[in-house]
Design a protein around this motif. Structure first.
Motif, mmCIF file in Angstrom:
data_model
loop_
_atom_site.group_PDB
_atom_site.id
_atom_site.type_symbol
_atom_site.label_atom_id
_atom_site.label_comp_id
_atom_site.label_asym_id
_atom_site.label_seq_id
_atom_site.Cartn_x
_atom_site.Cartn_y
_atom_site.Cartn_z
ATOM 1 N N VAL A 1 0.928 -1.104 -0.123
ATOM 2 C CA VAL A 1 0.151 -0.242 0.100
ATOM 3 C C VAL A 1 0.935 1.216 -0.064
ATOM 4 O O VAL A 1 0.845 2.249 -0.856
ATOM 5 C CB VAL A 1 -0.889 -0.074 1.289
ATOM 6 N N ARG A 2 1.963 1.399 0.787
ATOM 7 C CA ARG A 2 2.766 2.324 1.206
ATOM 8 C C ARG A 2 3.544 2.707 -0.266
ATOM 9 O O ARG A 2 3.616 3.808 -0.864
ATOM 10 C CB ARG A 2 3.879 2.167 2.203
ATOM 11 N N TYR B 1 2.756 -6.448 -4.486
ATOM 12 C CA TYR B 1 2.412 -7.392 -3.588
ATOM 13 C C TYR B 1 2.847 -8.997 -4.038
ATOM 14 O O TYR B 1 3.251 -9.570 -3.170
ATOM 15 C CB TYR B 1 0.957 -7.324 -3.392
ATOM 16 N N LYS B 2 2.415 -9.315 -5.264
ATOM 17 C CA LYS B 2 2.948 -10.603 -5.752
ATOM 18 C C LYS B 2 4.241 -10.874 -5.718
ATOM 19 O O LYS B 2 4.769 -11.811 -5.264
ATOM 20 C CB LYS B 2 2.320 -10.749 -7.157
ATOM 21 N N ASN C 1 -7.064 0.149 7.465
ATOM 22 C CA ASN C 1 -8.306 0.048 6.693
ATOM 23 C C ASN C 1 -8.245 -0.687 5.405
ATOM 24 O O ASN C 1 -8.997 -1.203 4.753
ATOM 25 C CB ASN C 1 -9.118 1.221 6.504
ATOM 26 N N PHE C 2 -6.859 -0.601 4.905
ATOM 27 C CA PHE C 2 -6.530 -1.348 3.600
ATOM 28 C C PHE C 2 -6.761 -2.916 3.762
ATOM 29 O O PHE C 2 -6.691 -3.378 2.755
ATOM 30 C CB PHE C 2 -5.369 -0.940 2.966
ATOM 31 N N ILE C 3 -6.598 -3.499 5.068
ATOM 32 C CA ILE C 3 -6.165 -4.878 5.069
ATOM 33 C C ILE C 3 -7.441 -5.355 4.990
ATOM 34 O O ILE C 3 -8.192 -5.299 6.054
ATOM 35 C CB ILE C 3 -5.444 -5.190 6.533
ATOM 36 N N GLY C 4 -7.642 -6.356 3.957
ATOM 37 C CA GLY C 4 -8.899 -7.128 4.066
ATOM 38 C C GLY C 4 -9.925 -6.793 2.785
ATOM 39 O O GLY C 4 -10.385 -7.811 2.033
ATOM 40 N N PRO C 5 -10.359 -5.591 2.646
ATOM 41 C CA PRO C 5 -11.350 -5.163 1.646
ATOM 42 C C PRO C 5 -10.784 -5.259 0.198
ATOM 43 O O PRO C 5 -9.396 -5.114 0.292
ATOM 44 C CB PRO C 5 -11.836 -3.708 1.990
#
Length: 220
Positions: free
Chosen positions: A27-28, A78-79, A46-50
């Motif tokens: 995210v950063r 991320y991958k 808040n970015f974790i999960g949705p």
């Protein structure tokens, strides 16, 4: 009391694995890449999960095609670099082992994209207990209830009353309610912090720690 369920469907982020390090690193990176204003730690969580598109839309008031572009940048990072930066919650493997021993089919339903979900869950050994691992699609068209439904069907459960969803957020609770599946909320993850948070949604119990989950599923 007799056995309550035939299948137990688990969320991933905040329920099976603490994925915060990897998710927030990506995210950063994405925020920096697009030149967006930095966010505080509470906002970042808040970015974790949705779905990542939803999180960026809410955080920065965005809409339209840029959200898919953002998702592609995030997911590529991320991958390649951050996917496996995660830690299983203490005791979660014992929960899966108990379910398997009781003949209750574990399954996994996550907003993580399908290929990411399979890779991370296999890496951390959850494939020892189940091969039912359903994730989201790249375009974010599938909702949580769709993903839960896929997992329940794959578990061979025809009556939705025989399945229960376990998760740490309102996305999980709402998805279960929409589908007509019972719900257990966990308060050790990223979303729900207290039993009162869980009780805002229909549920059959709140788990403060992983070892509480098996008892709630098996009825005591």
């Amino acid at each position: 009391m007799g056995q309550r369920f035939k299948a137990a469907v688990f969320d991933l982020d905040g329920t099976l694995l603490d994925t915060s390090e990897g998710v927030l690193a990506s995210v950063r990176y994405t925020i920096d890449r697009f030149g967006f204003p930095t966010l505080g730690e509470s906002q970042l969580k808040n970015f974790i999960g949705p779905p990542i598109q939803n999180s960026f839309a809410i955080a920065y008031g965005l809409k339209g095609e840029i959200l898919q572009e953002i998702a592609s940048v995030f997911r590529d990072r991320y991958k390649k670099f951050d996917l496996l930066k995660a830690v299983p919650y203490e005791g979660i493997y014992d929960v899966f082992q108990k379910l398997v021993e009781k003949g209750i089919q574990p399954a996994i339903a996550t907003y993580k994209r399908q290929d990411y979900a399979t890779e991370i869950l296999t890496h951390f050994g959850f494939d020892k207990y189940t091969d039912i691992m359903y994730g989201g699609d790249h375009e974010n068209k599938m909702k949580k209830n769709d993903i839960i439904r896929n997992a329940v069907r794959a578990a061979g459960v025809a009556d939705l009353n025989d399945a229960v969803m376990i998760g740490d957020s309102d996305n999980d609770a709402i998805g279960a309610e929409m589908l007509g599946v019972r719900f257990i909320g966990v308060t050790y993850g990223f979303g729900f912090r207290t039993e009162a948070d869980v009780n805002k949604f229909p549920n059959i119990g709140a788990a403060k720690k992983t070892e509480d989950i098996a008892g709630l599923i098996m009825g005591g």
